[in-house]
Motif scaffolding. Structure first.
Motif, PDB file in Angstrom:
ATOM      1  N   TYR A 240       2.691   2.266   5.063  1.00  0.00           N
ATOM      2  CA  TYR A 240       2.438   3.070   3.857  1.00  0.00           C
ATOM      3  C   TYR A 240       0.986   2.945   3.396  1.00  0.00           C
ATOM      4  CZ  TYR A 240       7.542   3.029   3.679  1.00  0.00           C
ATOM      5  OH  TYR A 240       8.868   3.157   3.975  1.00  0.00           O
ATOM      6  N   ILE A 241       0.465   1.709   3.460  1.00  0.00           N
ATOM      7  CA  ILE A 241      -0.910   1.469   3.014  1.00  0.00           C
ATOM      8  C   ILE A 241      -1.906   2.178   3.936  1.00  0.00           C
ATOM      9  CG2 ILE A 241      -2.686  -0.294   2.686  1.00  0.00           C
ATOM     10  CD1 ILE A 241      -0.466  -2.193   1.762  1.00  0.00           C
ATOM     11  N   GLN A 242      -1.650   2.159   5.250  1.00  0.00           N
ATOM     12  CA  GLN A 242      -2.529   2.851   6.191  1.00  0.00           C
ATOM     13  C   GLN A 242      -2.548   4.355   5.921  1.00  0.00           C
ATOM     14  OE1 GLN A 242      -4.666   1.728   8.075  1.00  0.00           O
ATOM     15  NE2 GLN A 242      -4.102  -0.272   8.914  1.00  0.00           N
ATOM     16  N   GLN A 243      -1.360   4.885   5.617  1.00  0.00           N
ATOM     17  CA  GLN A 243      -1.289   6.312   5.303  1.00  0.00           C
ATOM     18  C   GLN A 243      -2.057   6.621   4.025  1.00  0.00           C
ATOM     19  OE1 GLN A 243       2.704   7.789   5.023  1.00  0.00           O
ATOM     20  NE2 GLN A 243       2.070   9.934   4.915  1.00  0.00           N
ATOM     21  N   MET A 244      -1.940   5.751   3.010  1.00  0.00           N
ATOM     22  CA  MET A 244      -2.677   5.933   1.758  1.00  0.00           C
ATOM     23  C   MET A 244      -4.184   5.847   1.996  1.00  0.00           C
ATOM     24  SD  MET A 244      -0.165   3.642  -0.650  1.00  0.00           S
ATOM     25  CE  MET A 244      -1.205   3.706  -2.100  1.00  0.00           C
ATOM     26  N   ARG A 245      -4.594   4.894   2.867  1.00  0.00           N
ATOM     27  CA  ARG A 245      -6.023   4.773   3.185  1.00  0.00           C
ATOM     28  C   ARG A 245      -6.540   6.030   3.884  1.00  0.00           C
ATOM     29  NH1 ARG A 245      -7.865  -0.334   6.357  1.00  0.00           N
ATOM     30  NH2 ARG A 245      -9.855   0.665   5.906  1.00  0.00           N
ATOM     31  N   SER A 246      -5.713   6.567   4.786  1.00  0.00           N
ATOM     32  CA  SER A 246      -6.112   7.769   5.506  1.00  0.00           C
ATOM     33  C   SER A 246      -6.313   8.937   4.549  1.00  0.00           C
ATOM     34  CB  SER A 246      -5.048   8.107   6.550  1.00  0.00           C
ATOM     35  OG  SER A 246      -5.350   9.341   7.170  1.00  0.00           O
ATOM     36  N   GLN A 247      -5.374   9.124   3.628  1.00  0.00           N
ATOM     37  CA  GLN A 247      -5.494  10.224   2.665  1.00  0.00           C
ATOM     38  C   GLN A 247      -6.637   9.993   1.680  1.00  0.00           C
ATOM     39  OE1 GLN A 247      -3.854  13.113   2.796  1.00  0.00           O
ATOM     40  NE2 GLN A 247      -2.924  12.340   4.691  1.00  0.00           N
TER      41      GLN A 247
END
Length: 438
Positions: A240-247
């Motif tokens: 989830y954190i990686q996805q948030m960082r990507s966005q």
């Protein structure tokens, strides 16, 4: 005609008869002919007097050629009068129509003299008809940009000119000049104050919103990085954190592009122009492009004129070239070919990026430089694009009087070419800029 013929026969017969009686036939015939010529001359002189003083004298009524000539002149005069009235009616309707227009309209002669103007011309530019008839517009309106535009070539005239009204600084005008007839020109001045104000509000909003969003996004990005680096962070949170960082990174790139585009549109932040070593810049961009290509294994070639430099703004030119090259990398399939060229021809210096990628349908090409325009929205977001790259390219080129040419065909690839004016060319081994920092 028959009356004149019988008159001539009668004079000839009478002269011959007198000559036979008196024994001087030749003398009498010559005298009779001279008398007939003098009499015809006198009758035609009456036509001239009638034409010169037609209000004071009546037309000659001599039957024959004289009478027929007068009747033909009367017919032509009446027809010309009718035509003149019709043309006057057309002109009156044209003047009424142009007076009702919300735009200022001025008709200029071969040397820029004012031949006609409507009422709005006084309100927008300060030209009053008929008071200013015959005056040169460049002498009447002393506005340097407008004077330069009046003497521009057809290509420059098509671009139009935006200026503040010479007589009312609260009005912003768009000036366009079109050639017509042999030497005349039609100047149209349109009030774009409201449109300009709305555009400025939009630009200010984008710039302010971008500035305001940058700080909180930086904070959020920092906290997300801290979570990732924290050994105590639960493993189930990692995805989830990686996805948030990507966005978050995508939003930061979007804000950065918005701020750059806003700077280009408003004309602010333009640094000093310098002599740029384009070959060195392109080599740096190609190295980045190869890193970006990664496992896609693109074949990227560079063909650059090593002695061809450019006198321009370094950061803006770098943004133009890198955007086009990185776009080619992103939208060219695996093992595709990308050719980058920097060269000069008779028209000036050119930068081109050609690939054998997916290609673009012809109906999309005119809109490619619009903000956020995407051909395949899902694929563009997947690639991490912001939809602003080509808009930035277009505005940065415009600041250097350059143009973007796009040629593409589905399944065959695309060609993006930047055309620069000759005035920016530098061919010298003097000090050039090698700094490529953002």
């Amino acid at each position: 005609m028959k009356y004149d013929f019988w008159r001539f026969i009668s004079v000839l017969f009478l002269s011959a008869l007198i000559g036979i009686v008196t024994g001087y036939l030749s003398v009498c015939l010559i005298t009779g002919l001279l008398f007939f010529i003098w009499w015809q001359y006198k009758e035609f002189s009456k036509i001239l007097i009638w034409l010169q003083k037609r209000h004071e004298t009546s037309s000659p009524s001599q039957a024959g050629l004289i009478d027929e000539t007068c009747r033909e002149i009367d017919y032509l005069r009446d027809r010309n009068k009718s035509r003149k009235q019709k043309l006057s009616g057309y002109l009156k309707r044209f003047q009424d129509a142009t007076s009702a227009l919300p735009d200022a309209v001025i008709v200029l002669g071969a040397t820029g003299e004012i031949e006609w103007a409507n009422e709005k011309a006084l309100e927008y530019i300060g030209v009053q008809w008929p008071k200013d008839a015959g005056l040169r517009l460049s002498n009447l309106v002393r506005y340097p940009k407008l004077i330069k535009y009046l003497d521009a070539n057809d290509e420059e005239l098509e671009k139009g000119l935006q200026i503040v009204s010479p007589i009312n600084n609260k009005l912003k005008l768009e000036i366009r000049i079109s050639s017509y007839g042999d030497t005349q020109k039609l100047l149209v001045a349109r009030n774009i104050t409201a449109i300009s104000r709305i555009n400025q509000m939009r630009k200010d909003f984008i710039a302010n919103a971008s500035h305001e969003l940058r700080t909180p996004l930086t904070v959020i990005s920092g906290y997300l990085e801290s979570f990732i680096d924290d050994v105590d962070c639960p493993k189930e949170w990692t995805g989830y954190i990686q996805q948030m960082r990507s966005q978050t990174s995508r939003m930061q790139r979007l804000i950065q592009d918005l701020m750059q585009l806003s700077s280009l549109e408003t004309g602010s932040g333009q640094g000093e122009k310098e002599i740029i070593s384009i070959p060195i810049m392109l080599q740096s961009i190609i190295n980045e492009a190869r890193s970006l290509s990664g496992f896609m294994n693109h074949k990227i070639t560079l063909n650059a004129d090593q002695a061809l430099y450019l006198h321009a703004n370094l950061q803006e030119i770098y943004s133009v070239f890198s955007n086009l090259v990185f776009n080619a990398v992103q939208y060219t399939p695996e093992f595709g070919r990308i050719d980058v060229c920097w060269y000069e021809d008779d028209e000036g210096p050119h930068f081109s990026v050609k690939d054998n990628g997916l290609g673009i349908a012809s109906e999309h090409i005119p809109r490619l430089t619009e903000r956020f325009y995407r051909i395949d929205k899902g694929r563009s977001r997947e690639k991490g694009g912001t939809g602003l790259g080509l808009a930035i390219v277009k505005h940065a080129l415009a600041r250097h009087d350059g143009k973007l040419f796009i040629d593409s065909e589905l399944s065959k690839g695309s060609l993006f070419r930047c055309d620069f004016p000759k005035t920016l060319i530098v061919r010298s081994e003097t000090k050039v800029s090698n700094s490529l920092s953002a």
